[in-house]
Structure formats: C-alpha cells, structure tokens
Design a protein around this motif. Sequence first.
Motif, PDB file in Angstrom:
ATOM      1  N   CYS A  44      48.291   2.148  76.171  1.00  0.00           N
ATOM      2  CA  CYS A  44      48.393   1.647  77.545  1.00  0.00           C
ATOM      3  C   CYS A  44      48.186   2.774  78.551  1.00  0.00           C
ATOM      4  O   CYS A  44      47.613   2.558  79.635  1.00  0.00           O
ATOM      5  CB  CYS A  44      49.754   0.982  77.750  1.00  0.00           C
ATOM      6  SG  CYS A  44      50.016   0.321  79.401  1.00  0.00           S
TER       7      CYS A  44
ATOM      8  N   ILE B 170      46.765  -4.348  82.713  1.00  0.00           N
ATOM      9  CA  ILE B 170      47.397  -3.260  81.967  1.00  0.00           C
ATOM     10  C   ILE B 170      48.593  -3.777  81.176  1.00  0.00           C
ATOM     11  O   ILE B 170      48.782  -3.433  79.997  1.00  0.00           O
ATOM     12  CB  ILE B 170      47.819  -2.131  82.930  1.00  0.00           C
ATOM     13  CG1 ILE B 170      46.601  -1.575  83.681  1.00  0.00           C
ATOM     14  CG2 ILE B 170      48.529  -1.027  82.171  1.00  0.00           C
ATOM     15  CD1 ILE B 170      45.553  -0.983  82.792  1.00  0.00           C
TER      16      ILE B 170
ATOM     17  N   SER C  20      47.338  -5.764  78.267  1.00  0.00           N
ATOM     18  CA  SER C  20      46.853  -4.898  77.191  1.00  0.00           C
ATOM     19  C   SER C  20      48.013  -4.310  76.393  1.00  0.00           C
ATOM     20  O   SER C  20      47.911  -4.132  75.177  1.00  0.00           O
ATOM     21  CB  SER C  20      45.986  -3.780  77.772  1.00  0.00           C
ATOM     22  OG  SER C  20      46.764  -2.872  78.531  1.00  0.00           O
ATOM     23  N   LEU C  21      49.128  -4.030  77.072  1.00  0.00           N
ATOM     24  CA  LEU C  21      50.303  -3.504  76.369  1.00  0.00           C
ATOM     25  C   LEU C  21      50.907  -4.558  75.446  1.00  0.00           C
ATOM     26  O   LEU C  21      51.188  -4.281  74.273  1.00  0.00           O
ATOM     27  CB  LEU C  21      51.333  -3.028  77.387  1.00  0.00           C
ATOM     28  CG  LEU C  21      52.684  -2.577  76.832  1.00  0.00           C
ATOM     29  CD1 LEU C  21      52.513  -1.371  75.913  1.00  0.00           C
ATOM     30  CD2 LEU C  21      53.649  -2.249  77.968  1.00  0.00           C
TER      31      LEU C  21
END
Length: 630
Positions: free
Chosen positions: A216, A261, A264-265
């Motif tokens: 991340c 973001i 995506s984490l």
Amino acid sequence: MAALRAPLYKELLTPVLHRRFTGAAAFILIVCYVEAILIGDKTSFLWSWFPLGPAGIRTLLLFISALSVFVLRVAQLHLGTRTSASPAQTFTSYLVRLDTVQTLAWYSLSAWWFSEVYMWSASASANLGWIAEGRAWERRKLNERPIYLRSVFFMLAVLQSAIHLYFDYDKVTLPLTKAKDKSTEVPQKKDHPIMQVRASLPLLVRDIGIRSICMCIFGPLIYALFIRNTAWSCSLYFAELLWDVPASQVSYIPPYHISLIIRSLTSGTLLVALWELSNALFVAFVAQEPLKKELPLTTGSKDPNGSLLNGIKSKRDVTRTFAFWELFYISQRFEDRRKAIFSDIDRPTGSVWNQVMTLCLGNILSISNRIRDYQNPPTASAPPPQKITIETLPPISAPLRKENIFTKPLPPSNRREMIEASVGSIAKSYGQSPQPVQSLKFLEKQRAETEKYLGTTRQKLLTQGQQEAYSKSGLLAQYNDYLMRFLRTPAGYPFRQTFKRRVCTVVLGTPYSDLNPIVNSINTLSILAVASLKEDSYGRVAKDIPLLIRAYVSTISSIEGFVSGLPVHQTDVEFIESDRNIEEIDLIIDSLKSGLKDMLKGFAKYGVELGLGEGEISTARKIAGMGDGE
C-alpha cells in the motif's frame, strides 16, 4: 516369490496424500467462502452470504485462485532443507531453474484470476469498470483505476514468489523423533492439522499485514515509475478490440484517490491471506504421520514387507522419506510388524532384516563417505597421451649443401650465388656484432637509476606509514579490511559461507538434506537390534550386531572429527566457537550415541562370542559416553 507381487509403495502413498490434499482443500474452500462474502456487493443482506447465490459462485471462482497454489506445491514438493555453502550460491543455483519461472507463473495466474473475480464482484459505485463513461458531453475513455488495482495484484504476485523461493515454501518439514523419545511406548497423539494452523495464526497475521501495508505504501511509487505506461498501453490495446474508445495517452496524474488506496490495501490483504493460508494448510496436512486408520500404510497390502522394501529402495525422495518414516514407526510401535521383519527370511533378494539393515546402514555410512570425499577430493585421472603426427611442410628453399663446409668456398659463379653471398655476409655481421649486449647493459643501467630515483622520491614525499600502506602487502591488507567490513553488513550476508551451512552441506548431503531418512534409519536399527533379544526367534540379528556397533562408532568419530577440525571460512566474519554446536548434527550424534548405548547394554556380555574384542567394546563405551556402572 511374494516380494515380486508386492505393490509399489508409491501406489499406497499416493491415495493417502490425495486424501490429505482434499482435506486441506476443504478448509481452503471455507476461507474462499469467507472472502467471497467480504468482497461481495452488500446491497442485499441475504444474497451477500447465501451459499447458493452469488456468494457460492464467487467461492468456487476464488477456489481456482487458491488451487493454483496447491498445484505449485504438489509440483515442487520436497521434504529436505536446501543445503548450500552460502545464500549467494543458492540464489545462483535457483535463479535460472524452471521452478523459479513456474513459481512466478502460478502466482501471477492466481493473482490475475483473483483480480477478475474481485472486479466482477465489486459494486458499480467502486468505479472499477474498464471504461469510464464520464458526463453526458464527454467521450468514453479507458479507466485507470482497475489498471492500478490489477498492477497491485501483479506486484503482490512477484513479492509472494520472491518470498516463496527465499524461504523455500516448497519444503515440507516432517517431525523428527529425538533419541530420548524413541522408546517402544506409543507416544501421545499429535494435534489435528487445523489446530497446528490455528497455533501459527498470529505469525501468519503479522506476515500478511506487513506485506499488504508495504504494498500500500510503495505500490503507488513502483506503479508510477515502472509499470504505468506499459500497463496503460496493454489495457488500451484490449479495450480497443471490445469498445469504441479513443487512443489517448496516460494522464499526468495517477488515480491515487484515498478510496482506491484503501481498496488496494483490503483486496491485497485478502489475496495474500488466501495464499498464506493455502500454504499453511498444505504443509499441515501433508506432514502427518505415515499411518492409515492408526496403522502403517503398508498394513493393507498383500505383501506388507515387500511394499515397505519397495518404498525404502525408491529413488524418489518423497516416497523414500515417507517409507523410512513408516519403518521407524513400525519398529517403535507395532510389535507384530517387528516380528514379521525378523521372521521373513525366504525372499529371493534376501531376508527382510538383512535388506532393512543394508539400506539403513547405507544412509548412515553415507555421512562418512561424504566427509571423506570432502577432505580428500578425488583427483581427475590424466588423459592418456595422444600420439601426435607432424606432417612435413613443403620445402621453401634449396636443399642443404652436402660438401665439406670447412673448406674455403668457391667464388660465386652466377648472379644467384652472388646475392646469397652478400646476404650471408650481412647476417654474419649482425650476428657477431656486440651491439645487443651493450643495449641490454644500457637498459639495465637505466632501470637501476630509475628505481633509485623513485626510491629517493618516495622517501622524500611519503612517510614511513604511507610507504608501507602503498606497498603490495599494504594494499592487500587494505583490500581484506574493506572486504571484511562489507561482509559484516546486511549486503554482505549472502556471500558468507557460514560454518553451519558448510557442515550441513557435507554431512546431510545436497541439494536437499537427508536428515529425516538418516535419523529414522539410526533409530530403526537401534530399536530393532534391542528388540531382537526377545523377538528374533532365528537369531539372525545377533551376528550383525558387531557390524552395527562398528558402523555407529566410525560414524560418530567421523562427524565429531570433521566438526571439530573444519577450519572457519574467511567469509564467516561473525563466527564464534559455539557455532560448532549445530542442532541437526547434534541430533544425529545423540541418536547414534543413544543407539550405541542401548546395543552395548543388551549385547556387551555376548561381545566375545559375537566377535567383538574387549578393546572395541571399551572404545564403543567411551564414545557412547557410558560410565563404569552402566
């Protein structure tokens, strides 16, 4: 002829391993179901978890991603630790192997499939479609948000592949029985594989969290610098085949919105968790005892002893290791099978005991052979001299004169002889001239004067310490000092040939360690030898006791002498004397000494009748560490 009809050990082991793979896959299916619920659309409470709806379909699709890891693990399974002199040697050995490419390929396939399932499961508000529609007056264009997310999954695949290869995930560690635990009493039953995975969950959660958070943080930077343009071009090429989109260039600002973001984490955490749990469950289920319904695998065979012999003779490491493990359990827990080993004497290939003893001793004595080959490497025999035939070259001048050369030559009579005479006189004048000797003396004098001048200049311009530093020995010392400093840094660690790695490479073998077959062979022979006092009705084992005792004594002496006398490698900059105590080597020595002690207690009083001298018995007792009262 029963041994000839015995089924192969692999035919008995393969169904058991398949059942274990199925058991691990069943629990992975549960993990996939949980992840399917987490990534699904939450607009409907019922359909978000109901197994017969979209959640069930997503579960089966995610299971394909986990199945890729299982296929990889089965294809590259091995049961011994990798052995090499240094991490750098391991890296160079595995860098160009097919296993490395195969690992990256399977993880990339798994990541790609997971990304497609994740994109398909996301809600419309996530804006993860290929095409961004935009406002009513704007043209459709390629959406970079899913491109970035797919790139994150690919980067995770590369990271997971590197970790898989570095930590050797392909290895399955089998439990080993220590010398003090090899009694014939039935040991306590081990925990279920799920309980073993549960015990390792804190470590797994830590690793999963670290990888996801690192991706991340560093993922946006890696994507912008190395991946973005290529990923955009590839995605645009496929998008133009399916939709009417303009061939536009990538924007200046990446789509690093906080929501993307965070997504995506979370999605990266789910993918890494799927991989790590798949690996952990695979290892936990495969590393179970070689038993079927609490009995040895070969019990149901038409010829149990023959099948077992086929297993310990196998050339495949997995089959051979499990067969020796089962042999140890038979000698430790199952009295009927032990008696069958002693009583089965009418096989064409020899009695079962004789074959078992030969194969087990082969594993034990291979240690001494490897140590001897390391200390005295065989020299390559020189090839026999070849007969050289020299072909004569064609003549390039007239033949030599045959007349007397000491008589005064006749004056030249033609033009050719006049030219030869003039050339010969010039050559003689140069050959008899003292000029070359004088030139050499002149050069020698100039070199001496130059060295004298340089020495004087060095003494005037440099101090005594500087002169020593710039000498050959001083420069070599500085080079070694810089090398030692580099080796002490983390960057120099891969190039260290540590004492433990060098010893394990020789004692345990390469490219994978033979620790499990060696220890199980030692413990098996020790238990069978002691049990033969009561269970060997034919008395065949007793005559082989001197051979076993001598083999144990020689192997102990070889290992201890090698470990104590092996010099430390110059790159092992952090060596301390306690590093000579290596856990794997100590386990082998303890097993040998414990088995030697048990055999001496049972057979020492019959030593003379068996062919053991008093000196041999005394030496064996000393090596085994037995006191006077034992």
